[in-house]
Design a protein around this motif. Structure first.
Motif, short mmCIF file in Angstrom:
data_model
loop_
_atom_site.label_atom_id
_atom_site.label_comp_id
_atom_site.label_asym_id
_atom_site.label_seq_id
_atom_site.Cartn_x
_atom_site.Cartn_y
_atom_site.Cartn_z
N GLY A 259 0.83 -1.22 0.00
CA GLY A 259 0.00 0.00 0.00
C GLY A 259 0.86 1.25 0.00
N THR B 201 -2.63 6.50 0.76
CA THR B 201 -2.66 7.66 1.67
C THR B 201 -1.73 7.45 2.86
OG1 THR B 201 -4.95 8.01 1.01
CG2 THR B 201 -4.24 9.09 3.02
N ASP C 92 1.75 -1.28 -10.06
CA ASP C 92 2.16 -0.53 -11.25
C ASP C 92 3.35 0.37 -10.94
OD1 ASP C 92 2.37 0.91 -13.55
OD2 ASP C 92 0.35 1.79 -13.47
N PHE D 145 -2.11 -8.42 -4.44
CA PHE D 145 -2.75 -9.26 -3.40
C PHE D 145 -3.67 -10.32 -4.00
CE2 PHE D 145 -2.50 -5.21 -0.67
CZ PHE D 145 -1.30 -5.59 -0.10
N HIS E 148 -9.49 -2.80 8.86
CA HIS E 148 -10.78 -2.25 9.30
C HIS E 148 -11.46 -3.26 10.19
CE1 HIS E 148 -15.05 -1.13 8.68
NE2 HIS E 148 -15.20 -2.43 8.56
N PRO F 98 -8.00 2.19 12.26
CA PRO F 98 -8.17 3.61 12.58
C PRO F 98 -9.62 4.07 12.48
CG PRO F 98 -6.60 3.26 10.77
CD PRO F 98 -7.32 1.98 10.98
N GLU G 77 -12.18 7.15 11.01
CA GLU G 77 -12.30 7.72 9.66
C GLU G 77 -11.09 8.62 9.35
OE1 GLU G 77 -15.44 10.52 7.16
OE2 GLU G 77 -15.71 10.25 9.31
N1 LIG Z 1 -10.47 5.66 4.62
C1 LIG Z 1 -10.86 5.47 5.86
O1 LIG Z 1 -11.59 6.29 6.45
C2 LIG Z 1 -10.43 4.23 6.58
C3 LIG Z 1 -10.80 4.07 7.94
C4 LIG Z 1 -10.37 2.92 8.63
C5 LIG Z 1 -9.59 1.97 7.98
N2 LIG Z 1 -9.23 2.16 6.66
C6 LIG Z 1 -8.41 1.12 6.02
O2 LIG Z 1 -7.26 1.73 5.45
C7 LIG Z 1 -6.83 0.93 4.34
C8 LIG Z 1 -6.61 1.82 3.13
O3 LIG Z 1 -5.45 2.61 3.37
P1 LIG Z 1 -5.11 3.86 2.45
O4 LIG Z 1 -6.30 4.79 2.43
O5 LIG Z 1 -3.81 4.37 2.86
O6 LIG Z 1 -5.02 3.19 1.02
P2 LIG Z 1 -5.40 3.87 -0.38
O7 LIG Z 1 -4.97 5.30 -0.39
O8 LIG Z 1 -6.83 3.53 -0.69
O9 LIG Z 1 -4.46 3.08 -1.37
C9 LIG Z 1 -4.61 1.69 -1.58
C10 LIG Z 1 -3.23 1.06 -1.62
O10 LIG Z 1 -3.39 -0.35 -1.70
C11 LIG Z 1 -2.68 -0.83 -2.81
N3 LIG Z 1 -3.45 -1.92 -3.40
C12 LIG Z 1 -4.78 -1.90 -3.71
N4 LIG Z 1 -5.13 -3.08 -4.25
C13 LIG Z 1 -4.00 -3.85 -4.29
C14 LIG Z 1 -3.72 -5.16 -4.76
N5 LIG Z 1 -4.67 -5.93 -5.31
N6 LIG Z 1 -2.45 -5.62 -4.65
C15 LIG Z 1 -1.46 -4.85 -4.11
N7 LIG Z 1 -1.67 -3.60 -3.65
C16 LIG Z 1 -2.94 -3.11 -3.75
C17 LIG Z 1 -2.53 0.33 -3.77
O11 LIG Z 1 -1.30 0.15 -4.47
P3 LIG Z 1 -1.14 0.27 -6.07
O12 LIG Z 1 -2.39 0.94 -6.60
O13 LIG Z 1 0.10 1.11 -6.21
O14 LIG Z 1 -0.97 -1.14 -6.53
C18 LIG Z 1 -2.40 1.51 -2.80
O15 LIG Z 1 -1.08 1.72 -2.41
C19 LIG Z 1 -7.89 -0.14 4.11
O16 LIG Z 1 -7.49 -1.35 4.71
C20 LIG Z 1 -9.11 0.43 4.85
O17 LIG Z 1 -9.99 -0.58 5.31
C21 LIG Z 1 -9.64 3.26 5.96
#
Ligand SMILES: NC(=O)c1ccc[n+]([C@@H]2O[C@H](COP(=O)([O-])OP(=O)(O)OC[C@H]3O[C@@H](n4cnc5c(N)ncnc54)[C@H](OP(=O)(O)O)[C@@H]3O)[C@@H](O)[C@H]2O)c1
Length: 276
Positions: A8, A12, A34, A51, A96, A130, A132
């Motif tokens: 990841g 963010t 990518d 993944f 989550h 975390p 939101e």
């Molecule tokens: N947003 C919220 O409010 C919130 C709250 C609580 C928990 N969360 C948790 O936080 C996490 C999301 O974190 P974030 O917001 O930092 O991520 P994000 O900005 O949505 O980015 C997603 C990341 O995951 C990678 N990814 C997605 N699909 C993939 C795959 N099939 N194989 C390998 N890598 C993959 C992407 O990498 P590439 O595109 O470069 O491959 C990217 O680096 C989730 O687990 C979510 O449940 C979010």
């Protein structure tokens, strides 16, 4: 020095984890689907993996004992199996957890199966579930840039949103320091912030009045129809059932970092360029 694998890494939270590990003088390997689009800092070893094909992770794991894993998609237990077989010993896991939802909820059950696989893996794991993210408000950026307004429901929804860099700081502590194994952290912001106040603070950060235009749930459903799938829209609209929002302040950031979490005003300042 053994590299630390950050999955990841283009996301963010992951970008902040990468920067903090580099600042700590660590060698960082970053996973992405990518590499050409990854835009990661110089000095980071960028590797490909997905993944949805757990075996594709094995090359990225060569010579790695510490991993930051984000749960996004794929077969959780199979992903954990590859980590264990590759010799990973310490894992931070960003995911989550919503204990208020039933076990038969499809999304929750996918997460819970993943959690159990991690917890029974024998690795030193640390979960991060975390609140939101403050960064979710970036979805307002196009309408603020175009018209200095935000059209959304539930202006009084109150949420202890968390700064992504605070989540990353906790992750990096747990990766580098002992004493976090078997812990579940729920990082939140230091205070709840109402939607309409978040909009006002973004306006202050960019030096412009930004109006919060409150939509009814029906109007929001129409606005989101072409943007989100129906189940996600249903989930967003469920918010309205909780008039106080999600206003629980977690002690975890203060306990792990020794300082309170960053406030939304700071986040808006840090990200002002996105909204100008
Ligand atoms: N947003 C919220 O409010 C919130 C709250 C609580 C928990 N969360 C948790 O936080 C996490 C999301 O974190 P974030 O917001 O930092 O991520 P994000 O900005 O949505 O980015 C997603 C990341 O995951 C990678 N990814 C997605 N699909 C993939 C795959 N099939 N194989 C390998 N890598 C993959 C992407 O990498 P590439 O595109 O470069 O491959 C990217 O680096 C989730 O687990 C979510 O449940 C979010």
């Amino acid at each position: 020095m053994m590299p630390i694998l950050v999955t990841g890494a283009t996301g963010t939270v992951g970008r902040c984890v990468v920067r903090r590990l580099l600042d700590a003088g660590r060698s960082v390997r970053a996973l992405t689907r990518d590499p050409a689009a990854a835009r990661l800092p110089a000095g980071v070893e960028v590797v490909t993996g997905d993944f949805t094909d757990p075996s594709s992770l094995a090359p990225a794991l060569r010579g790695v004992e510490r991993v930051h894993l984000v749960s996004m998609e794929g077969d959780g237990p199979a992903i954990v199996d590859v980590l264990v077989q590759s010799g990973v010993r310490r894992l931070t896991h960003l995911g989550h957890n919503d204990p208020s939802r039933p076990d038969d909820d499809p999304l929750e059950s996918w997460h819970r199966v993943f959690h159990r696989a991690i917890e029974s893996s024998g690795m030193e794991w640390t979960h991060l579930f975390p609140a939101e993210f403050m960064a979710n408000t970036r979805e307002w950026a196009p309408s603020i840039r175009a018209g200095s307004e935000v059209r959304a429901p539930f202006g009084d929804w109150n949420s202890t949103m968390v700064h992504e860099d605070d989540i990353a700081a906790v992750i990096v502590k747990a990766l580098l320091e002992d004493g976090h194994a078997g812990r579940t952290y729920q990082p939140s912001g230091p205070e709840p912030v109402r939607r309409r106040d978040a909009v006002r603070m973004i306006g202050e950060a960019i030096g412009r009045d930004v109006e919060f235009v409150e939509l009814t749930p029906e109007q929001a459903r129409d606005l989101w129809r072409d943007i989100y799938p129906p189940d996600v829209i249903g989930w967003f609209l469920e918010m309205g059932r909780y008039p106080d929002g999600n206003n629980w302040v977690s002690p975890d950031i203060e306990q792990v970092l020794g300082r309170p979490g960053l406030k939304f005003k700071q986040w808006a300042h840090d990200h002002a360029a996105d909204f100008r």
